[in-house]
Write a protein that holds these residues in place. Structure first.
Motif, PDB file in Angstrom:
ATOM      1  N   GLU A  92       0.825  -1.210   0.000  1.00  0.00           N
ATOM      2  CA  GLU A  92       0.000   0.000   0.000  1.00  0.00           C
ATOM      3  C   GLU A  92       0.858   1.258   0.000  1.00  0.00           C
ATOM      4  O   GLU A  92       0.436   2.314  -0.493  1.00  0.00           O
ATOM      5  CB  GLU A  92      -0.926   0.017   1.214  1.00  0.00           C
ATOM      6  CG  GLU A  92      -0.235   0.086   2.552  1.00  0.00           C
ATOM      7  CD  GLU A  92      -1.204   0.120   3.724  1.00  0.00           C
ATOM      8  OE1 GLU A  92      -1.530   1.233   4.165  1.00  0.00           O
ATOM      9  OE2 GLU A  92      -1.628  -0.962   4.168  1.00  0.00           O
ATOM     10  N   GLU A  93       2.075   1.155   0.516  1.00  0.00           N
ATOM     11  CA  GLU A  93       2.926   2.335   0.583  1.00  0.00           C
ATOM     12  C   GLU A  93       3.418   2.768  -0.792  1.00  0.00           C
ATOM     13  O   GLU A  93       3.698   3.948  -1.016  1.00  0.00           O
ATOM     14  CB  GLU A  93       4.118   2.086   1.510  1.00  0.00           C
ATOM     15  CG  GLU A  93       3.746   1.917   2.970  1.00  0.00           C
ATOM     16  CD  GLU A  93       3.043   3.142   3.552  1.00  0.00           C
ATOM     17  OE1 GLU A  93       3.140   4.238   2.949  1.00  0.00           O
ATOM     18  OE2 GLU A  93       2.389   3.006   4.596  1.00  0.00           O
ATOM     19  N   SER A  94       3.545   1.831  -1.739  1.00  0.00           N
ATOM     20  CA  SER A  94       3.983   2.217  -3.077  1.00  0.00           C
ATOM     21  C   SER A  94       2.957   3.129  -3.731  1.00  0.00           C
ATOM     22  O   SER A  94       3.309   4.069  -4.450  1.00  0.00           O
ATOM     23  CB  SER A  94       4.237   0.978  -3.946  1.00  0.00           C
ATOM     24  OG  SER A  94       3.045   0.265  -4.184  1.00  0.00           O
ATOM     25  N   ASN A  95       1.669   2.890  -3.474  1.00  0.00           N
ATOM     26  CA  ASN A  95       0.636   3.762  -4.029  1.00  0.00           C
ATOM     27  C   ASN A  95       0.651   5.147  -3.370  1.00  0.00           C
ATOM     28  O   ASN A  95       0.394   6.159  -4.021  1.00  0.00           O
ATOM     29  CB  ASN A  95      -0.737   3.120  -3.882  1.00  0.00           C
ATOM     30  CG  ASN A  95      -0.925   1.932  -4.805  1.00  0.00           C
ATOM     31  OD1 ASN A  95      -0.264   1.829  -5.843  1.00  0.00           O
ATOM     32  ND2 ASN A  95      -1.806   1.021  -4.432  1.00  0.00           N
ATOM     33  N   ARG A  96       0.958   5.197  -2.091  1.00  0.00           N
ATOM     34  CA  ARG A  96       1.085   6.497  -1.411  1.00  0.00           C
ATOM     35  C   ARG A  96       2.262   7.277  -1.986  1.00  0.00           C
ATOM     36  O   ARG A  96       2.197   8.501  -2.141  1.00  0.00           O
ATOM     37  CB  ARG A  96       1.272   6.308   0.082  1.00  0.00           C
ATOM     38  CG  ARG A  96       0.025   5.833   0.817  1.00  0.00           C
ATOM     39  CD  ARG A  96       0.253   5.778   2.309  1.00  0.00           C
ATOM     40  NE  ARG A  96       0.645   7.079   2.843  1.00  0.00           N
ATOM     41  CZ  ARG A  96       0.968   7.288   4.113  1.00  0.00           C
ATOM     42  NH1 ARG A  96       0.954   6.286   4.973  1.00  0.00           N
ATOM     43  NH2 ARG A  96       1.303   8.484   4.534  1.00  0.00           N
ATOM     44  N   LEU A  97       3.324   6.575  -2.292  1.00  0.00           N
ATOM     45  CA  LEU A  97       4.489   7.223  -2.892  1.00  0.00           C
ATOM     46  C   LEU A  97       4.126   7.803  -4.255  1.00  0.00           C
ATOM     47  O   LEU A  97       4.617   8.869  -4.638  1.00  0.00           O
ATOM     48  CB  LEU A  97       5.625   6.207  -3.025  1.00  0.00           C
ATOM     49  CG  LEU A  97       6.983   6.752  -3.481  1.00  0.00           C
ATOM     50  CD1 LEU A  97       7.572   7.673  -2.422  1.00  0.00           C
ATOM     51  CD2 LEU A  97       7.944   5.615  -3.786  1.00  0.00           C
ATOM     52  N   ASN A  98       3.262   7.115  -4.978  1.00  0.00           N
ATOM     53  CA  ASN A  98       2.828   7.580  -6.286  1.00  0.00           C
ATOM     54  C   ASN A  98       2.241   8.981  -6.194  1.00  0.00           C
ATOM     55  O   ASN A  98       2.589   9.884  -6.964  1.00  0.00           O
ATOM     56  CB  ASN A  98       1.806   6.605  -6.876  1.00  0.00           C
ATOM     57  CG  ASN A  98       1.208   7.090  -8.181  1.00  0.00           C
ATOM     58  OD1 ASN A  98       1.838   7.849  -8.906  1.00  0.00           O
ATOM     59  ND2 ASN A  98       0.008   6.661  -8.477  1.00  0.00           N
ATOM     60  N   ALA A  99       1.324   9.189  -5.253  1.00  0.00           N
ATOM     61  CA  ALA A  99       0.696  10.508  -5.107  1.00  0.00           C
ATOM     62  C   ALA A  99       1.735  11.576  -4.782  1.00  0.00           C
ATOM     63  O   ALA A  99       1.715  12.686  -5.335  1.00  0.00           O
ATOM     64  CB  ALA A  99      -0.374  10.455  -4.022  1.00  0.00           C
ATOM     65  N   PHE A 100       2.672  11.257  -3.895  1.00  0.00           N
ATOM     66  CA  PHE A 100       3.713  12.205  -3.504  1.00  0.00           C
ATOM     67  C   PHE A 100       4.576  12.608  -4.685  1.00  0.00           C
ATOM     68  O   PHE A 100       4.961  13.777  -4.835  1.00  0.00           O
ATOM     69  CB  PHE A 100       4.572  11.591  -2.396  1.00  0.00           C
ATOM     70  CG  PHE A 100       5.777  12.417  -2.016  1.00  0.00           C
ATOM     71  CD1 PHE A 100       5.626  13.591  -1.308  1.00  0.00           C
ATOM     72  CD2 PHE A 100       7.045  11.994  -2.360  1.00  0.00           C
ATOM     73  CE1 PHE A 100       6.740  14.355  -0.955  1.00  0.00           C
ATOM     74  CE2 PHE A 100       8.157  12.747  -2.012  1.00  0.00           C
ATOM     75  CZ  PHE A 100       8.006  13.929  -1.305  1.00  0.00           C
ATOM     76  N   LEU A 101       4.880  11.636  -5.561  1.00  0.00           N
ATOM     77  CA  LEU A 101       5.810  11.880  -6.647  1.00  0.00           C
ATOM     78  C   LEU A 101       5.153  12.391  -7.924  1.00  0.00           C
ATOM     79  O   LEU A 101       5.846  12.861  -8.826  1.00  0.00           O
ATOM     80  CB  LEU A 101       6.578  10.588  -6.963  1.00  0.00           C
ATOM     81  CG  LEU A 101       7.497  10.064  -5.852  1.00  0.00           C
ATOM     82  CD1 LEU A 101       8.105   8.738  -6.237  1.00  0.00           C
ATOM     83  CD2 LEU A 101       8.591  11.078  -5.547  1.00  0.00           C
ATOM     84  N   THR A 102       3.835  12.287  -8.024  1.00  0.00           N
ATOM     85  CA  THR A 102       3.185  12.716  -9.269  1.00  0.00           C
ATOM     86  C   THR A 102       2.108  13.762  -9.005  1.00  0.00           C
ATOM     87  O   THR A 102       2.345  14.956  -9.143  1.00  0.00           O
ATOM     88  CB  THR A 102       2.600  11.513 -10.029  1.00  0.00           C
ATOM     89  OG1 THR A 102       1.705  10.781  -9.162  1.00  0.00           O
ATOM     90  CG2 THR A 102       3.704  10.571 -10.496  1.00  0.00           C
ATOM     91  N   THR A 103       0.944  13.339  -8.594  1.00  0.00           N
ATOM     92  CA  THR A 103      -0.187  14.257  -8.513  1.00  0.00           C
ATOM     93  C   THR A 103      -0.068  15.296  -7.396  1.00  0.00           C
ATOM     94  O   THR A 103      -0.834  16.259  -7.372  1.00  0.00           O
ATOM     95  CB  THR A 103      -1.500  13.467  -8.334  1.00  0.00           C
ATOM     96  OG1 THR A 103      -1.381  12.605  -7.191  1.00  0.00           O
ATOM     97  CG2 THR A 103      -1.775  12.617  -9.561  1.00  0.00           C
TER      98      THR A 103
ATOM     99  N   ILE B 188       1.142  14.116 -16.566  1.00  0.00           N
ATOM    100  CA  ILE B 188       1.372  13.697 -15.181  1.00  0.00           C
ATOM    101  C   ILE B 188       0.309  12.697 -14.746  1.00  0.00           C
ATOM    102  O   ILE B 188       0.599  11.716 -14.052  1.00  0.00           O
ATOM    103  CB  ILE B 188       1.420  14.913 -14.245  1.00  0.00           C
ATOM    104  CG1 ILE B 188       2.662  15.763 -14.566  1.00  0.00           C
ATOM    105  CG2 ILE B 188       1.445  14.477 -12.780  1.00  0.00           C
ATOM    106  CD1 ILE B 188       2.760  17.036 -13.777  1.00  0.00           C
ATOM    107  N   ALA B 189      -0.936  12.923 -15.159  1.00  0.00           N
ATOM    108  CA  ALA B 189      -2.010  11.966 -14.847  1.00  0.00           C
ATOM    109  C   ALA B 189      -1.729  10.620 -15.493  1.00  0.00           C
ATOM    110  O   ALA B 189      -1.980   9.563 -14.897  1.00  0.00           O
ATOM    111  CB  ALA B 189      -3.345  12.511 -15.324  1.00  0.00           C
ATOM    112  N   HIS B 190      -1.168  10.640 -16.698  1.00  0.00           N
ATOM    113  CA  HIS B 190      -0.797   9.391 -17.380  1.00  0.00           C
ATOM    114  C   HIS B 190       0.277   8.647 -16.596  1.00  0.00           C
ATOM    115  O   HIS B 190       0.177   7.423 -16.388  1.00  0.00           O
ATOM    116  CB  HIS B 190      -0.291   9.712 -18.790  1.00  0.00           C
ATOM    117  CG  HIS B 190       0.525   8.625 -19.419  1.00  0.00           C
ATOM    118  ND1 HIS B 190      -0.036   7.476 -19.950  1.00  0.00           N
ATOM    119  CD2 HIS B 190       1.875   8.490 -19.586  1.00  0.00           C
ATOM    120  CE1 HIS B 190       0.922   6.694 -20.427  1.00  0.00           C
ATOM    121  NE2 HIS B 190       2.088   7.287 -20.218  1.00  0.00           N
ATOM    122  N   LEU B 191       1.296   9.360 -16.143  1.00  0.00           N
ATOM    123  CA  LEU B 191       2.363   8.727 -15.372  1.00  0.00           C
ATOM    124  C   LEU B 191       1.824   8.148 -14.071  1.00  0.00           C
ATOM    125  O   LEU B 191       2.189   7.033 -13.676  1.00  0.00           O
ATOM    126  CB  LEU B 191       3.469   9.745 -15.080  1.00  0.00           C
ATOM    127  CG  LEU B 191       4.240  10.294 -16.291  1.00  0.00           C
ATOM    128  CD1 LEU B 191       5.162  11.410 -15.855  1.00  0.00           C
ATOM    129  CD2 LEU B 191       5.017   9.195 -16.996  1.00  0.00           C
TER     130      LEU B 191
END
Length: 406
Positions: A173-184, A216-219
């Motif tokens: 679950e933490e990888s998805n949290r990292l996604n938000a931090f690094l992209t959106t 960015i949404a695509h990434l």
């Protein structure tokens, strides 16, 4: 969960049989007493018996990000399950490429503690390249390794059932949290992230560009939903330790199945950031600055060429059907887009700065560096189709960031 003291750590190691009761301990709280860590999340101790010279590192996983607590006083909850992710990923990476990660001697999930190999004979790569140290074969070695990781955990190689099992095993679950931090939630979009005031018009222009928002949404969508391969997901030069002959990858706690571009993009961003940062260090001799800018571009080119060669080699070795060249091209194109987005995370005017940005002495120079990184990201995201080869992209970086033409 209560943070351990040095005395607690020593007692724990004796209890677990790592050291004998008569050990003559020398223990260092790495985060509090040294300057050898950056962007830390957990408590880390180096413990040595001065008689036998045996030494280990103890990592205590906390249910929050330690750096955030120190910077803001706020505890942002993190799942303790990331310890399981880290141990499993380290074991897998070691099977894929023996010696690429530190050895794990003990994993105590109940206590949130694991004991690992002491890597104090190695240096943190981000600190080293910021100091002007080169590692000539790094790009070639890492590009080939990341191609192997991407290929052998991809649906191109794995059967559907095998990939389903691997995804479940490395679910995080933490990888998805990292996604938000690094992209959106990155500074390109989130204007609340602090930067120097003269960059406000540029930031507004970027944040309101629909094509940039779409990219960015695509990434972000690819990161969270493509499940193309197992990725480290936080692979930058602060999570790599090395010397002239040895290299270790650290901190795999945010690993999980995500997009194939993740690790190449995150790592490439470290060298983009280092390349641009030399513009803000006029006190350093010109010869050092130009040499390191050239080195950064060489690493970026080596990373991408080595990834391309190894991925195609493995594709041919295993006799796969389909268009390998198109697969690699899509990964590497998205890697460059993601690299420029990721680079903006470390230039904000707060605790998130990396060491090459922290060393900039004048506020005006910091503003200049921020502007250059933002401009690099803007142009890359809007004109990616102009870069037909990685050399085209390196030429672009050289043109807009080279010290000798500023």
């Amino acid at each position: 969960m209560k943070p351990m003291t040095k005395a607690d750590v020593q007692t724990y190691l004796v209890k677990k049989g790592i050291f004998t009761p008569g050990a003559h301990f020398y223990t260092v709280d790495i985060l509090e007493e040294t300057d050898t860590a950056e962007g830390y999340v957990n408590h880390i101790f180096q413990v040595k018996d001065l008689v036998t010279q045996k030494s280990v590192v103890v990592k205590q996983v906390m249910p929050y990000m330690l750096a955030m607590v120190k910077a803001t006083g706020e505890e942002h909850p993190f799942s303790m399950d990331r310890m399981r992710t880290e141990i499993r990923t380290l074991a897998f990476l070691n099977k894929l490429c023996e010696g690429i990660v530190p050895d794990i001697y003990l994993a105590d999930y109940a206590a949130g503690i694991f004991v690992m190999e002491d890597l104090s004979h190695l240096d943190l790569m981000r600190f080293q390249i910021t100091a002007g140290v080169e590692y000539p074969d790094f790009g070639k070695r890492m590009g080939a390794f990341l191609a192997g990781l991407c290929f052998y955990t991809s649906p191109d190689y794995l059967s559907p059932s095998a990939q389903t099992k691997m995804e479940a095993y490395f679910q995080s679950e933490e990888s998805n949290r990292l996604n938000a931090f690094l992209t959106t939630d990155c500074p390109l979009i989130n204007l609340a992230k602090p930067m120097e005031p003269e960059n406000a018009p540029l930031r507004e222009r970027i944040a309101n560009n629909p094509d940039i928002l779409k990219m960015i949404a695509h990434l972000s969508e690819r990161f969270e939903h493509s499940h193309q391969c197992l990725s480290h997901n936080d692979l930058h030069t602060s999570n790599i330790m090395l010397n002239a002959s040895e290299l270790k990858i650290l901190d795999t706690e945010f690993s999980g199945f995500s997009a194939g571009f993740m690790d190449m993009g995150r790592l490439t961003s470290s060298f983009i950031l280092n390349h641009v940062s030399w513009l803000g260090t006029p006190e350093i001799p010109m010869a050092t600055r130009t040499r390191m800018q050239s080195y950064d571009l060489g690493v970026i080119a080596d990373l991408h060429h080595a990834f391309n060669r190894m991925f195609q080699k493995l594709w041919q070795k295993h006799g796969l059907d389909g268009d390998c060249a198109a697969t690699v091209d899509a990964i590497l194109r998205d890697a460059l887009n993601y690299a420029t987005v990721s680079a903006t995370i470390r230039i904000t005017s707060d605790f998130a700065q990396s060491c090459e940005i922290k060393r900039i002495k004048k506020r005006e120079d910091l503003a200049h560096i921020q502007r250059r990184v933002l401009e690099v990201a803007e142009y890359t995201l809007l004109h990616q189709d102009q870069f037909h080869e990685i050399e085209d992209y390196c030429d672009f970086l050289r043109c807009c960031c080279d010290i000798t033409v500023q």
